[in-house]
Design a protein around this motif. Structure first.
Motif, PDB file in Angstrom:
ATOM      1  N   LEU A 106      -2.876 -23.877 -27.278  1.00 61.00           N
ATOM      2  CA  LEU A 106      -1.549 -23.311 -26.784  1.00 61.00           C
ATOM      3  C   LEU A 106      -1.684 -22.062 -26.530  1.00 61.00           C
ATOM      4  O   LEU A 106      -2.003 -21.046 -27.255  1.00 61.00           O
ATOM      5  N   THR A 111       7.422 -14.266 -22.730  1.00 60.47           N
ATOM      6  CA  THR A 111       8.279 -14.903 -21.627  1.00 60.47           C
ATOM      7  C   THR A 111       7.867 -14.311 -20.303  1.00 60.47           C
ATOM      8  O   THR A 111       8.022 -15.190 -19.082  1.00 60.47           O
ATOM      9  N   PHE A 115       3.259 -16.996 -16.307  1.00 60.79           N
ATOM     10  CA  PHE A 115       2.606 -18.332 -16.690  1.00 60.79           C
ATOM     11  C   PHE A 115       2.197 -19.337 -15.691  1.00 60.79           C
ATOM     12  O   PHE A 115       1.569 -20.103 -15.688  1.00 60.79           O
ATOM     13  N   ASN A 116       3.052 -19.044 -14.374  1.00 59.06           N
ATOM     14  CA  ASN A 116       2.661 -19.659 -13.037  1.00 59.06           C
ATOM     15  C   ASN A 116       1.067 -19.427 -12.839  1.00 59.06           C
ATOM     16  O   ASN A 116       0.526 -20.495 -12.481  1.00 59.06           O
ATOM     17  N   PHE A 119      -1.046 -20.960 -15.252  1.00 62.08           N
ATOM     18  CA  PHE A 119      -1.174 -22.624 -15.077  1.00 62.08           C
ATOM     19  C   PHE A 119      -2.107 -22.870 -13.963  1.00 62.08           C
ATOM     20  O   PHE A 119      -2.910 -23.814 -13.822  1.00 62.08           O
ATOM     21  N   ALA A 130      -4.031 -28.454 -22.435  1.00 67.57           N
ATOM     22  CA  ALA A 130      -3.508 -27.113 -22.294  1.00 67.57           C
ATOM     23  C   ALA A 130      -1.895 -27.165 -22.430  1.00 67.57           C
ATOM     24  O   ALA A 130      -1.468 -27.865 -21.749  1.00 67.57           O
ATOM     25  N   ALA A 131      -1.046 -26.095 -22.954  1.00 62.72           N
ATOM     26  CA  ALA A 131       0.423 -25.860 -22.927  1.00 62.72           C
ATOM     27  C   ALA A 131       0.355 -24.222 -22.859  1.00 62.72           C
ATOM     28  O   ALA A 131      -0.366 -23.767 -23.402  1.00 62.72           O
ATOM     29  N   GLY A 132       1.582 -24.034 -22.383  1.00 64.47           N
ATOM     30  CA  GLY A 132       2.062 -22.688 -22.492  1.00 64.47           C
ATOM     31  C   GLY A 132       3.157 -22.228 -23.382  1.00 64.47           C
ATOM     32  O   GLY A 132       4.142 -23.286 -23.322  1.00 64.47           O
ATOM     33  N   VAL A 133       3.215 -21.420 -24.227  1.00 61.07           N
ATOM     34  CA  VAL A 133       3.984 -21.175 -25.315  1.00 61.07           C
ATOM     35  C   VAL A 133       4.837 -19.816 -25.186  1.00 61.07           C
ATOM     36  O   VAL A 133       3.991 -18.801 -25.426  1.00 61.07           O
ATOM     37  N   PRO A 134       5.810 -19.689 -24.487  1.00 63.17           N
ATOM     38  CA  PRO A 134       6.636 -18.340 -24.417  1.00 63.17           C
ATOM     39  C   PRO A 134       6.969 -17.821 -25.440  1.00 63.17           C
ATOM     40  O   PRO A 134       7.755 -18.314 -26.238  1.00 63.17           O
TER      41      PRO A 134
ATOM     42  N   THR B 111       1.912 -28.553 -11.650  1.00 65.11           N
ATOM     43  CA  THR B 111       1.564 -26.855 -11.944  1.00 65.11           C
ATOM     44  C   THR B 111       2.364 -25.844 -10.937  1.00 65.11           C
ATOM     45  O   THR B 111       2.443 -24.771 -11.367  1.00 65.11           O
ATOM     46  N   PHE B 115       7.389 -22.553 -13.951  1.00 65.05           N
ATOM     47  CA  PHE B 115       7.415 -22.514 -15.210  1.00 65.05           C
ATOM     48  C   PHE B 115       8.053 -21.071 -15.815  1.00 65.05           C
ATOM     49  O   PHE B 115       8.570 -20.927 -16.766  1.00 65.05           O
ATOM     50  N   ASN B 116       7.522 -19.980 -14.883  1.00 66.53           N
ATOM     51  CA  ASN B 116       8.121 -18.725 -15.360  1.00 66.53           C
ATOM     52  C   ASN B 116       9.892 -18.599 -15.494  1.00 66.53           C
ATOM     53  O   ASN B 116      10.528 -18.339 -16.333  1.00 66.53           O
ATOM     54  N   PHE B 119      10.941 -20.844 -18.291  1.00 63.42           N
ATOM     55  CA  PHE B 119      10.714 -20.175 -19.695  1.00 63.42           C
ATOM     56  C   PHE B 119      11.642 -19.123 -19.889  1.00 63.42           C
ATOM     57  O   PHE B 119      12.187 -18.900 -20.895  1.00 63.42           O
ATOM     58  N   THR B 120      12.123 -18.408 -18.934  1.00 64.96           N
ATOM     59  CA  THR B 120      13.316 -17.525 -19.006  1.00 64.96           C
ATOM     60  C   THR B 120      14.504 -18.149 -19.148  1.00 64.96           C
ATOM     61  O   THR B 120      15.295 -17.442 -19.519  1.00 64.96           O
ATOM     62  N   ALA B 130       9.340 -24.746 -27.959  1.00 65.36           N
ATOM     63  CA  ALA B 130       9.171 -25.274 -26.848  1.00 65.36           C
ATOM     64  C   ALA B 130       7.843 -24.791 -26.131  1.00 65.36           C
ATOM     65  O   ALA B 130       7.349 -23.882 -26.501  1.00 65.36           O
ATOM     66  N   ALA B 131       7.363 -25.715 -25.284  1.00 65.64           N
ATOM     67  CA  ALA B 131       6.021 -25.312 -24.754  1.00 65.64           C
ATOM     68  C   ALA B 131       5.985 -25.968 -23.352  1.00 65.64           C
ATOM     69  O   ALA B 131       6.763 -26.924 -23.071  1.00 65.64           O
ATOM     70  N   GLY B 132       5.383 -25.527 -22.494  1.00 66.04           N
ATOM     71  CA  GLY B 132       5.266 -25.992 -21.130  1.00 66.04           C
ATOM     72  C   GLY B 132       3.871 -26.606 -20.548  1.00 66.04           C
ATOM     73  O   GLY B 132       2.909 -25.998 -21.176  1.00 66.04           O
ATOM     74  N   VAL B 133       3.851 -27.812 -20.399  1.00 61.95           N
ATOM     75  CA  VAL B 133       2.583 -28.437 -20.144  1.00 61.95           C
ATOM     76  C   VAL B 133       2.510 -28.869 -18.489  1.00 61.95           C
ATOM     77  O   VAL B 133       3.353 -29.810 -17.969  1.00 61.95           O
ATOM     78  N   PRO B 134       1.499 -28.409 -17.719  1.00 59.58           N
ATOM     79  CA  PRO B 134       1.533 -28.311 -16.433  1.00 59.58           C
ATOM     80  C   PRO B 134       0.528 -29.569 -16.019  1.00 59.58           C
ATOM     81  O   PRO B 134      -0.431 -29.612 -16.784  1.00 59.58           O
TER      82      PRO B 134
END
Lengths: 369, 369
Positions: A106, A111, A115-116, A119, A130-134, B111, B115-116, B119-120, B130-134
């Motif tokens: 993670l 924020t 993240f773009n 990724f 993989a995951a993104g957590v803002p 991808t 996602f930016n 997230f905002t 919350a998490a983003g998964v590309p």
């Protein structure tokens, strides 16, 4: 800048600059990379010796969080280390052989982190999901008891959640007029910064204690000052003091208003290992398994007497650009960092009295009493 | 465009356009929103009646994935529905009262999704982590048995992983010359698309079967054609046929080369509920708990005879802009969609024979035999 909202706002300014421009973090990663190299062995030992087998046996998915991951080659380098060390523990351990977990990493940052870019840069064929957590790591980011291993390099705790409110308040006795940090400020400004650090540290440990399973590990790699050193010898302190004097130079030239400088304080606190230990003990949820200085040629060189002014200015710009741009506007950036670079060129031994240390801390989540 | 790499490339083109420009998805969400409104009750029922209590009791963290989440108000609307329905199940169920899970929502899209922006835009005070998964939902995205509820609206399966290779191969008997989709193409082109759909559907279900816990639910909201309808009456087919003829118009004007059009095929397959059922049965890992048409005034109006040409053209542009831009370049976009809009204005009942249906499918992960 007294409103509560302001601290959150600052809170969102810390991520390193995204993109891949000249001043971006991705191009300024040498110092972090040196820290990663030096900590590789320490992480391997932490996983081999301090991670309970039960945690591996009981987790179908082994969840790793990288806090303040930023975007750059090191983002993946550190995580790759950790996963390889875990795989190697699995392999060496007969009992675990039939129980290999999958790994989920993670990646956390503010924020406003890019993240773009993160990724699209994810390594192909990586051995983990993989995951993104803002979000800010001073807040809860993950569900209860959902993390097995937390990693945070340099970023951790160095950046406060915000500068202390009182030092930016014109009507407070703690007002930090004409400076952007606490070096050469009155004792009350230093106290305000220290109090903010203690509060933030406790908050950071509190939320992590909720998120990390009992027995789970947390590695912090911190850039600070050696025990027993006065903050006036800290690299960050001296750097910010010099930058503050460059800003006051712009005030004298009429480029920046004095009020703007007076209301700007950088939310960074340069801690010693002892201060970290005290914070962990006060909090009580973690045991300190390891705490040691990281020695590495490149790191040691970096903190020594004469530095490459251009490289150093560009590194400082990469980490402070966002926060300065937000407060002063984009136009001052080039002139400010030019003046900063020149001051170092004129006096290349300006940082010769710096006492800087990178230290590695391994914490383990205590089981509840 | 025969190389294997090409399909992956196309695979990365599907996300709706990010940002908040005139043609962006976020400004074109009415149709999805109508679907969300209409499915709210169906999701509530699914959770109340079809979700085993054991799943709630055994999960400290209840994990929800939203596949093809895109970026827009609906991204959060659907997920909010699901979490509220789960909370309400907890409340109604005495036994569960002491065991309330925390919720983790995993927002997935390609991808290249923004996602930016996602997230905002995350709602403040949301009742979930919350998490983003590309990544493409035709690949594994999550660890084994780690999801309890999967949701995918409209996006799911409508977009193939890529257009069938043979229809873009000049030397193949299945070459789809002068068209960008399978309406009015030879039977072999339709067969190639159908084969691609069957393969992709199986792949989609295979990977989800690994990720979803036994008893876990998957909701798919799909825009397709009613059972027993010929594909020539499908809205997507007719739309793409019209767009293809606009592109051929640009060929005649010398704006686009004929080869460019010949090598462009849109990887969309318009399925019927029956085709979906057949795919689920072939795969065998899921039971079909519910499958029903979604009726909603706005949705029904949308598919009827006369449409607002401007709104419709802008909606089509939002969903196809990326893929067209990547193949033909940005310059043709305005002229292409102007010509598309004009054709509808000249013949506002051009879509009057359309047979369109939105349907709701609830699948449950079967326990292994």
């Amino acid at each position: 800048m007294e409103a509560e909202g302001t601290r959150n706002e600052l809170n969102e300014q810390h991520p390193m600059k995204g993109g891949d421009g000249l001043y971006s973090y991705a191009n300024n990663f040498e110092i972090q990379r040196a820290a990663s190299d030096a900590t590789k062995q320490l992480i391997n030992m932490a996983i081999a010796e301090k991670l309970d087998k039960e945690i591996l046996l009981n987790s179908k998915t082994f969840r790793i969080a990288d806090l303040g991951c930023s975007v750059g080659p090191n983002t993946f380098f550190a995580v790759q280390n950790i996963v390889e060390a875990l795989e190697s523990k699995y392999k060496q351990c007969q009992e675990l052989n039939s129980q290999i977990s999958e790994f989920l990493v993670l990646f956390n940052d503010h924020t406003t982190n890019d993240f773009n870019l993160l990724f699209t840069s994810l390594p192909q064929n990586r051995p983990y999901y993989a995951a993104g957590v803002p979000g800010s790591f001073y807040d809860r980011l993950f569900p209860k008891a959902s993390l097995h291993f937390v990693h945070s390099s340099i970023a951790a705790i160095l950046w406060l959640s915000g500068a202390p409110k009182e030092v930016m308040n014109k009507n407070s006795p703690d007002w930090n007029k004409g400076r952007i940090h606490y070096l050469n400020s009155g004792a009350q400004v230093v106290r305000a910064y220290k109090a903010q650090f203690v509060k933030d540290m406790e908050q950071f440990l509190q939320v992590r204690a909720q998120e990390i399973v009992y027995g789970g590990l947390m590695v912090l790699i911190i850039s600070g000052i050696p025990n027993g050193t006065h903050h006036s010898q800290g690299l960050q302190c001296m750097t910010l003091d010099l930058l503050g004097s460059c800003l006051m130079g712009l005030v004298r030239k009429g480029i920046v208003s004095e009020e703007k400088v007076d209301s700007f304080n950088v939310p960074i606190y340069e801690m010693s290992p002892q201060e970290l230990e005290a914070g962990v003990e006060r909090n009580g949820c973690f045991s300190i398994e390891t705490i040691e200085y990281i020695h590495h040629k490149r790191l040691d060189n970096h903190s020594h007497s004469v530095m490459n002014a251009k490289v150093f200015a560009s590194h400082v710009r990469a980490s402070l650009e966002r926060i300065i741009k937000k407060h002063f506007g984009e136009d001052i950036l080039d002139v400010l960092f030019d003046s900063f670079r020149k001051k170092i060129e004129e006096n290349p031994s300006i940082f010769k009295s710096v006492k800087k240390v990178n230290f590695f801390v391994l914490l383990k989540r205590r089981a509840a009493n």
